[in-house]
Motif scaffolding. Structure first.
Motif, mmCIF file in Angstrom:
data_model
loop_
_atom_site.group_PDB
_atom_site.id
_atom_site.type_symbol
_atom_site.label_atom_id
_atom_site.label_comp_id
_atom_site.label_asym_id
_atom_site.label_seq_id
_atom_site.Cartn_x
_atom_site.Cartn_y
_atom_site.Cartn_z
ATOM 1 N N PHE A 282 -15.667 1.220 31.614
ATOM 2 C CA PHE A 282 -14.762 1.320 30.466
ATOM 3 C C PHE A 282 -13.497 2.056 30.897
ATOM 4 C CE2 PHE A 282 -13.250 2.540 26.296
ATOM 5 C CZ PHE A 282 -13.672 1.505 25.474
ATOM 6 N N CYS A 283 -12.584 1.310 31.500
ATOM 7 C CA CYS A 283 -11.320 1.845 32.013
ATOM 8 C C CYS A 283 -10.193 1.021 31.402
ATOM 9 C CB CYS A 283 -11.292 1.751 33.536
ATOM 10 S SG CYS A 283 -9.669 1.981 34.284
ATOM 11 N N PHE A 284 -9.292 1.659 30.684
ATOM 12 C CA PHE A 284 -8.236 0.927 29.976
ATOM 13 C C PHE A 284 -7.373 0.125 30.944
ATOM 14 C CE2 PHE A 284 -9.522 4.004 26.852
ATOM 15 C CZ PHE A 284 -9.325 3.370 25.639
ATOM 16 N N LEU A 285 -6.966 0.733 32.046
ATOM 17 C CA LEU A 285 -6.112 0.011 32.995
ATOM 18 C C LEU A 285 -6.871 -1.134 33.645
ATOM 19 C CD1 LEU A 285 -3.471 -0.195 34.691
ATOM 20 C CD2 LEU A 285 -4.673 1.171 36.405
ATOM 21 N N PHE B 218 4.833 5.031 27.366
ATOM 22 C CA PHE B 218 5.331 4.154 28.433
ATOM 23 C C PHE B 218 5.160 4.826 29.790
ATOM 24 C CE2 PHE B 218 8.569 2.425 31.237
ATOM 25 C CZ PHE B 218 8.461 1.057 31.025
ATOM 26 N N VAL B 219 5.546 6.103 29.890
ATOM 27 C CA VAL B 219 5.409 6.832 31.148
ATOM 28 C C VAL B 219 3.933 6.960 31.521
ATOM 29 C CG1 VAL B 219 5.742 9.084 32.252
ATOM 30 C CG2 VAL B 219 7.579 8.072 30.895
ATOM 31 N N PHE B 220 3.073 7.206 30.538
ATOM 32 C CA PHE B 220 1.643 7.278 30.811
ATOM 33 C C PHE B 220 1.147 5.953 31.386
ATOM 34 C CE2 PHE B 220 -2.875 7.269 29.991
ATOM 35 C CZ PHE B 220 -3.254 8.597 30.163
ATOM 36 N N GLY B 221 1.612 4.831 30.829
ATOM 37 C CA GLY B 221 1.207 3.526 31.338
ATOM 38 C C GLY B 221 1.649 3.314 32.770
ATOM 39 N N VAL B 222 2.870 3.750 33.101
ATOM 40 C CA VAL B 222 3.337 3.654 34.488
ATOM 41 C C VAL B 222 2.452 4.495 35.404
ATOM 42 C CG1 VAL B 222 5.263 4.152 36.039
ATOM 43 C CG2 VAL B 222 5.709 3.151 33.787
ATOM 44 N N GLY B 223 2.095 5.698 34.931
ATOM 45 C CA GLY B 223 1.215 6.554 35.725
ATOM 46 C C GLY B 223 -0.156 5.944 35.938
ATOM 47 N N MET B 224 -0.690 5.298 34.893
ATOM 48 C CA MET B 224 -1.954 4.585 35.035
ATOM 49 C C MET B 224 -1.868 3.548 36.138
ATOM 50 S SD MET B 224 -2.948 3.986 31.008
ATOM 51 C CE MET B 224 -3.934 2.543 31.399
ATOM 52 N N SER C 244 0.347 6.399 15.029
ATOM 53 C CA SER C 244 0.632 6.844 16.395
ATOM 54 C C SER C 244 -0.295 6.185 17.410
ATOM 55 C CB SER C 244 0.509 8.370 16.485
ATOM 56 O OG SER C 244 -0.752 8.808 16.020
ATOM 57 N N GLY C 245 -1.543 5.898 17.031
ATOM 58 C CA GLY C 245 -2.460 5.229 17.947
ATOM 59 C C GLY C 245 -1.986 3.839 18.323
ATOM 60 N N TRP C 246 -1.497 3.107 17.325
ATOM 61 C CA TRP C 246 -1.011 1.752 17.579
ATOM 62 C C TRP C 246 0.274 1.768 18.409
ATOM 63 C CZ3 TRP C 246 -4.092 -2.205 16.852
ATOM 64 C CH2 TRP C 246 -5.114 -2.105 15.906
ATOM 65 N N ILE C 247 1.178 2.729 18.128
ATOM 66 C CA ILE C 247 2.404 2.833 18.919
ATOM 67 C C ILE C 247 2.073 3.163 20.367
ATOM 68 C CG2 ILE C 247 4.572 4.093 19.189
ATOM 69 C CD1 ILE C 247 4.474 2.216 16.770
ATOM 70 N N PHE C 248 1.127 4.083 20.570
ATOM 71 C CA PHE C 248 0.719 4.423 21.932
ATOM 72 C C PHE C 248 0.154 3.192 22.630
ATOM 73 C CE2 PHE C 248 -1.750 6.133 25.365
ATOM 74 C CZ PHE C 248 -1.091 7.301 25.751
ATOM 75 N N LEU C 249 -0.688 2.433 21.959
ATOM 76 C CA LEU C 249 -1.268 1.227 22.546
ATOM 77 C C LEU C 249 -0.173 0.262 22.988
ATOM 78 C CD1 LEU C 249 -3.553 -0.806 23.164
ATOM 79 C CD2 LEU C 249 -3.508 -1.441 20.739
ATOM 80 N N VAL D 157 1.948 1.878 26.000
ATOM 81 C CA VAL D 157 1.206 2.086 27.246
ATOM 82 C C VAL D 157 0.977 0.746 27.939
ATOM 83 C CG1 VAL D 157 -1.219 1.916 26.491
ATOM 84 C CG2 VAL D 157 -0.594 3.551 28.242
ATOM 85 N N VAL D 158 0.740 -0.314 27.166
ATOM 86 C CA VAL D 158 0.605 -1.653 27.761
ATOM 87 C C VAL D 158 1.933 -2.082 28.383
ATOM 88 C CG1 VAL D 158 0.217 -4.091 27.242
ATOM 89 C CG2 VAL D 158 -1.288 -2.362 26.259
ATOM 90 N N LEU D 159 3.041 -1.819 27.695
ATOM 91 C CA LEU D 159 4.357 -2.158 28.256
ATOM 92 C C LEU D 159 4.593 -1.399 29.560
ATOM 93 C CD1 LEU D 159 6.624 -2.220 25.063
ATOM 94 C CD2 LEU D 159 5.881 -4.167 26.441
ATOM 95 N N GLY D 160 4.166 -0.130 29.622
ATOM 96 C CA GLY D 160 4.334 0.642 30.843
ATOM 97 C C GLY D 160 3.544 0.059 32.001
#
Length: 398
Positions: A59-62, A125-131, A369-374, A377-380
């Protein structure tokens, strides 16, 4: 002696010792007078359960997102969507008992309903790039510590540094982008029934989209028994998702919403504060909802016990399944771990959580905020992967 040379009975024995140690520690904590011991005991056991599910369900989002986008494997994304749906139903049941009238102007106790604004979008977005850079989200790096990942220790270390950077940039970002942004709780605008139906409908639509991108599954060889299916094979997405949703609901009911960054952030805040690096005041931070960071006065908090249980139980599960494969890190793995971890740490600090604390617990709670993060983070992740593909031909030897 290498990990591969350890016999199956020895691996099982070590795993039993780990699980036994967790059980004894949980029992000991539970004997502490008052409610604190009971909460600490539950946090340790919930973390252990979460670690087992993460490791056995992969169960890993990335990784799950990349499996779908690159290979047409929808299993991981479906597990995430099932977890979101199950947890939303569980939270709705809790809300109905704790706060029957969502229109009264109050937010549900301790739920991760964070501010919605450009700072959240940038942080996600930055978190997604880091992932994408490090190869996993922070929660997956924690369970991969238990698998012996050579990158994960450096990703966690980088995340500590990223949190410190987040504290240093918090005040100007808060004053410019956050101070006037609202915390939007969807049930307060829609009511519980409409919110619940709308959330499940959106998750169902996302599941349908994931299935449209999925390639036909390769027929699998039948497993030799129930034990192999439970302890060795990857768990089915519906099972993993339902278990994550159940753990999330019980954790919210007994202790706090799921989150894995509060302990990392608190350790960073404590160290940076002791070194005199932080400003005297972090404007508004301690009054916002999310994975709260504090200057630590005790060795382990409830979230720290949760993380400890997660890592220990994922190690035991990895031993039994044959996934414990420690290796010496390469230079590239060290750099990717540190850089990706730092980006995730900054993003998690600025967003008040990560893919668990903001995305999972936020959507469960009906937080916009959960939906915005989702979304961001996918865009990142997509942007980082696209950049990586463009750079590879340039970096390739001529």
């Amino acid at each position: 002696m290498s990990a591969s040379s350890i016999t199956s009975p020895a691996r099982a024995g070590i795993a039993l010792l780990v699980f036994g140690g967790l059980a004894v520690a949980a029992y000991g904590l539970g004997q502490t007078p008052g409610a604190i011991g009971q909460r600490q005991s539950f946090a340790l056991l919930a973390g252990a359960a979460f670690g087992i599910v993460l490791q056995r369900g992969r169960f890993c989002f990335l990784c799950n997102l990349r499996d779908l986008l690159r290979d047409g494997d929808a299993r991981g994304v479906l597990a995430i969507l099932v977890a979101l749906a199950a947890g939303t139903i569980g939270y709705a049941a809790v809300f109905g008992a704790w706060l029957p009238n969502p229109f009264g102007g109050r937010l549900p106790p301790t739920a991760h309903v964070g501010p919605v604004g450009p700072a959240l979008a940038l942080a996600a977005f930055v978190f997604g790039v880091g992932m994408a850079a490090s190869g996993s989200c922070l929660s997956a790096h924690l369970y991969r510590l238990g698998e012996g990942s050579p990158t994960s220790p450096f990703a966690v270390l980088g995340a500590v540094a990223g949190f410190v950077l987040g504290f240093l940039t918090w005040n100007p970002i808060y004053l410019a982008l956050t101070v006037e942004t609202p915390s939007v709780w969807l049930p307060a605008h829609l009511g519980y029934p409409v919110w619940l139906v709308a959330t499940l409908a959106v998750l169902g639509a996302l599941a349908w989209l994931a299935q449209t991108r999925a390639k036909p599954a390769t027929p699998s060889v039948p497993h030799p028994g129930v034990a192999h299916a439970v302890f060795v094979e990857r768990w089915p997405p519906a099972i993993a998702g339902l278990l994550v949703g159940a753990i999330a609901t019980l954790s919210y009911l007994r202790v706090a919403p799921l989150g894995v960054t509060a302990e990392i952030g608190s350790a960073a805040r404590t160290a940076a504060s002791a070194a005199g690096w932080l400003p005297d005041t972090l404007f508004g931070l301690d009054g916002l909802r999310g994975c709260a960071t504090v200057v630590k006065e005790t060795l382990l908090s409830e979230n720290g016990l949760f993380v400890l249980g997660l890592v220990a139980a994922s190690f035991a599960a990895a031993l039994v399944s044959g996934r414990f494969r420690p290796a010496a890190p390469t230079g590239g793995q060290i750099v990717r771990g540190l850089v990706g971890g730092a980006l995730m740490g900054w993003g998690a600090m600025t967003a008040l959580g990560c893919t668990v604390g903001v995305l999972l617990s936020g959507i469960h709670a009906g937080a916009l905020s959960g939906w915005i993060f989702l979304m961001f983070v996918v865009l990142g992740v997509v942007a980082a992967d696209a950049l990586g593909r463009r750079l590879r031909p340039i970096q390739a030897p001529g």
